[in-house]
Design an enzyme around this catalytic site. Structure first.
Site, mmCIF file in Angstrom:
data_model
loop_
_atom_site.group_PDB
_atom_site.id
_atom_site.type_symbol
_atom_site.label_atom_id
_atom_site.label_comp_id
_atom_site.label_asym_id
_atom_site.label_seq_id
_atom_site.Cartn_x
_atom_site.Cartn_y
_atom_site.Cartn_z
ATOM 1 N N GLU A 106 17.085 -59.489 6.657
ATOM 2 C CA GLU A 106 15.597 -58.753 6.935
ATOM 3 C C GLU A 106 15.344 -57.733 5.931
ATOM 4 O OE1 GLU A 106 13.147 -56.642 10.475
ATOM 5 O OE2 GLU A 106 15.142 -56.120 10.061
ATOM 6 N N ASP A 122 20.169 -57.299 10.452
ATOM 7 C CA ASP A 122 19.142 -56.410 10.776
ATOM 8 C C ASP A 122 18.790 -55.208 9.632
ATOM 9 O OD1 ASP A 122 17.085 -56.103 13.073
ATOM 10 O OD2 ASP A 122 18.200 -54.068 13.110
HETATM 11 C C1 NOJ Z 1 14.373 -55.114 12.994
HETATM 12 C C2 NOJ Z 1 14.334 -55.979 14.497
HETATM 13 O O1 NOJ Z 1 13.673 -57.179 14.271
HETATM 14 C C3 NOJ Z 1 13.518 -55.185 15.682
HETATM 15 O O2 NOJ Z 1 13.034 -55.671 16.655
HETATM 16 C C4 NOJ Z 1 14.411 -53.851 15.933
HETATM 17 O O3 NOJ Z 1 13.552 -52.951 16.665
HETATM 18 C C5 NOJ Z 1 14.704 -52.992 14.777
HETATM 19 N N1 NOJ Z 1 15.211 -53.977 13.547
HETATM 20 C C6 NOJ Z 1 15.628 -52.139 14.931
HETATM 21 O O4 NOJ Z 1 16.932 -52.704 15.148
#
Ligand code: NOJ
Length: 553
Positions: free
Chosen positions: A244, A204
């Site tokens: 990500e 993430d």
């Molecule tokens: C990215 C995630 O896809 C999202 O849903 C989340 O709110 C944020 N990171 C914080 O973890």
């Protein structure tokens, strides 16, 4: 050693399917999906052709960011089951030839995590340095990720009289990755889940995660990613990291570890995804062509993860303001369908007015784009969002299995469901997996067919891509070439039928183009020229088969 076996780096030709256990299938009828329910759906997923599940956070959580606020990195949210249920899912998936990767959210914890609870008790807490504290926020504050919901990335803590940093919500304090103890804890977490059988992680918020606190010198921040990748590989040789990273392409390369690799194995192509929507809005592939042509080279072991929609808002943050407005006007005309000034809260079918031709064209494209396709649950049946739910969680409604009670997701009273099911034209009576399985002409069957073709065409994940020149307006033509073979994919973004004159360069006499979704065989002269017809929003996948080619699928 040259990699010749395309099953070697599994992530380069995987079909990844993202789901949230709590919205997938409820086994004990309490209104919340669970691991036991998911275990009962592994056969459905295997039948669809999925090769890798990506499980969204399932850890204990106060649930203020749908589980991305974790209070125990080693636990399982008790509503979803226990470690035994988790292992059953991993084991069953493996038996059906499927891997499982899980969300690793270590940029921050929940403010209810025992580390933070301790850290904010006093400045001398042993966990104080697990987080980022300052007497005053820096003069130049970073912008918040959630405009309208958070005003600052610093929050004052009354008890200890300092501010803590939170790039996301204020209840998600950032971990201090400059602290070696924090790094060790992260590695231990990774080791734990690998030992339970996962094949890797969806990491993430990577750029935020590796960024050390302002003013702290850790040398090259990417060393943290390299370290994690090395650790992962020591524990499980073929475990992968899908990251990500929503930054410009030139910066994304660094997260692969440059051309030498050694960091992320896959990265989502956020730029390509945004260009796709601009192309759809204009019925002109030019923005996507531009994005594909500017995709940087990546190390041979790594690749792009392509996606059409994910669980968050459809972010358009990398478009210009004018481009974003264009997409908004076409796909989110209503202010309520937009969020954070940059994104859309709808799923693809509703944005495309339910037009099956366009929806199929987009998924055909997804599975033929160079890289690894990632589906968000429900895409395979064309689920819509629930417009009654405000914000980005509108797309996180329960999976629609049948036209029965609660769409077959749960037998609980509707008021107890984890999220309300759409009641519009995309309600379970219109869109569900059971009906579509029985209907050969359904979207589900179509996607199953695409996956089949994708899985027997490893040039898509492995090949060298090239966008082809031609003069048919509205059409994206690209080819993929690798040791296993060569294919051409054509996609018509426009609502008029077209004829595309292709020039593939000199080929061996007798080479044919085989339609991978039909029976047609088109002869290709030795100069590699031919003309191909496409319907409005049509698509074709054509294998370039030289005489003597022994491939049968
Ligand atoms: C990215 C995630 O896809 C999202 O849903 C989340 O709110 C944020 N990171 C914080 O973890």
């Amino acid at each position: 050693m040259k990699i010749t076996d395309t099953s070697d780096l599994w992530w380069k030709s995987a079909v990844i399917y993202c789901l949230d256990v709590e919205t997938y299938m409820d086994d004990n009828d309490d209104g919340v999906g669970d691991f036991a329910g998911l275990a009962r759906r592994i056969d459905y997923l295997a039948d669809l052709g999925v090769t890798c599940l990506w499980l969204m956070p399932f850890y204990p959580t106060p649930d203020r960011d749908d589980g991305y606020d974790i209070s125990d990195f080693y636990g399982i949210d008790p509503r979803l089951g226990n470690h035994g249920d988790f292992v059953e899912v991993i084991r069953t998936a493996r038996d059906r030839g499927m891997r499982v990767i899980i969300d690793l959210v270590v940029n921050h914890t929940s403010d209810k995590h025992p580390w933070f609870v301790s850290a904010r008790r006093s400045r001398t807490s042993p966990y104080r340095d697990f987080y980022v504290w300052r007497d005053e926020p820096p003069a130049q504050e970073e912008p918040t990720v959630f405009p309208g919901e958070e005003a600052s990335v610093w929050e004052y803590d009354e008890r200890t009289g300092q501010y803590f940093q939170h790039v996301f919500y204020r209840h998600q304090p950032d971990l201090n990755v400059a602290n070696p103890r924090v790094r060790d804890e992260i590695a231990k977490t990774i080791g734990f889940w690998l030992a339970l059988g996962v094949s890797g992680f969806r990491l993430d918020a990577v750029p935020f995660f590796i960024e050390p606190p302002d003013g702290v010198d850790v040398g090259d921040p990417h060393e943290l990613l390299r370290d994690l990748k090395r650790f992962l590989q020591r524990r499980v040789g073929d475990a992968a990291l899908l990251g990500e990273v929503n930054v410009p392409y030139r910066d994304q390369v660094k997260f692969f570890g440059g051309q030498r690799g050694g960091e992320l194995d896959l990265q989502f192509d956020f730029l390509g995804m945004q260009a796709l929507y601009l192309s759809l809005a204009r019925q002109d592939p030019a923005p996507l062509v531009k994005a594909l042509r500017s995709r940087p080279d990546v190390p041979p072991e790594a690749g792009w993860a392509n996606f059409v929609r994910n669980h968050d808002e459809l972010t358009l943050d990398k478009l210009t303001e004018a481009e974003r407005e264009e997409v908004f006007e076409v796909f989110a005309p209503d202010e309520a369908q937009r969020v954070y000034g940059r994104g859309i809260t709808r799923r693809l079918p509703t944005m495309l007015g339910g037009d099956p031709r366009r929806i199929r064209m987009v998924y055909s494209l997804l599975f033929s784009l160079p890289g690894t396709p990632v589906l968000f649950y429900g895409e395979e049946i064309g689920m819509g969002e629930n417009p009654e739910i405000q914000g980005r969680t509108s797309v996180r409604t329960p999976m629609q299995w049948s036209d029965g009670k609660n769409g077959g997701f749960s037998r609980a009273a509707p008021g107890r469901l984890v999220a309300p099911i759409p009641t519009d034209g995309y309600a379970p009576e219109h869109v569900n997996a059971l009906h579509q399985r029985a209907d050969e002409g359904s979207l589900l069957r179509f996607i199953q067919q695409l996956i089949k073709r994708y899985r027997t065409s490893s040039e898509i994940g492995w090949g060298t891509p090239r966008v082809l020149d031609h003069d048919a307006a509205g059409v994206l033509a690209h080819e993929l070439r690798s040791d296993v073979g060569r294919m051409v994919a054509l996609h018509n973004f426009s609502d008029v039928p077209v004829r595309v004159a292709l020039d593939l360069g000199a080929v061996e006499e007798g080479t044919m183009l085989l339609d991978l979704h039909g029976a047609e065989r088109l002869p290709l002269g030795s100069r590699g020229r031919t003309e191909v017809e496409l319907e409005a929003f049509g698509y074709r996948w054509l294998r370039v088969a030289a005489p003597g080619d022994t491939r049968i699928s």
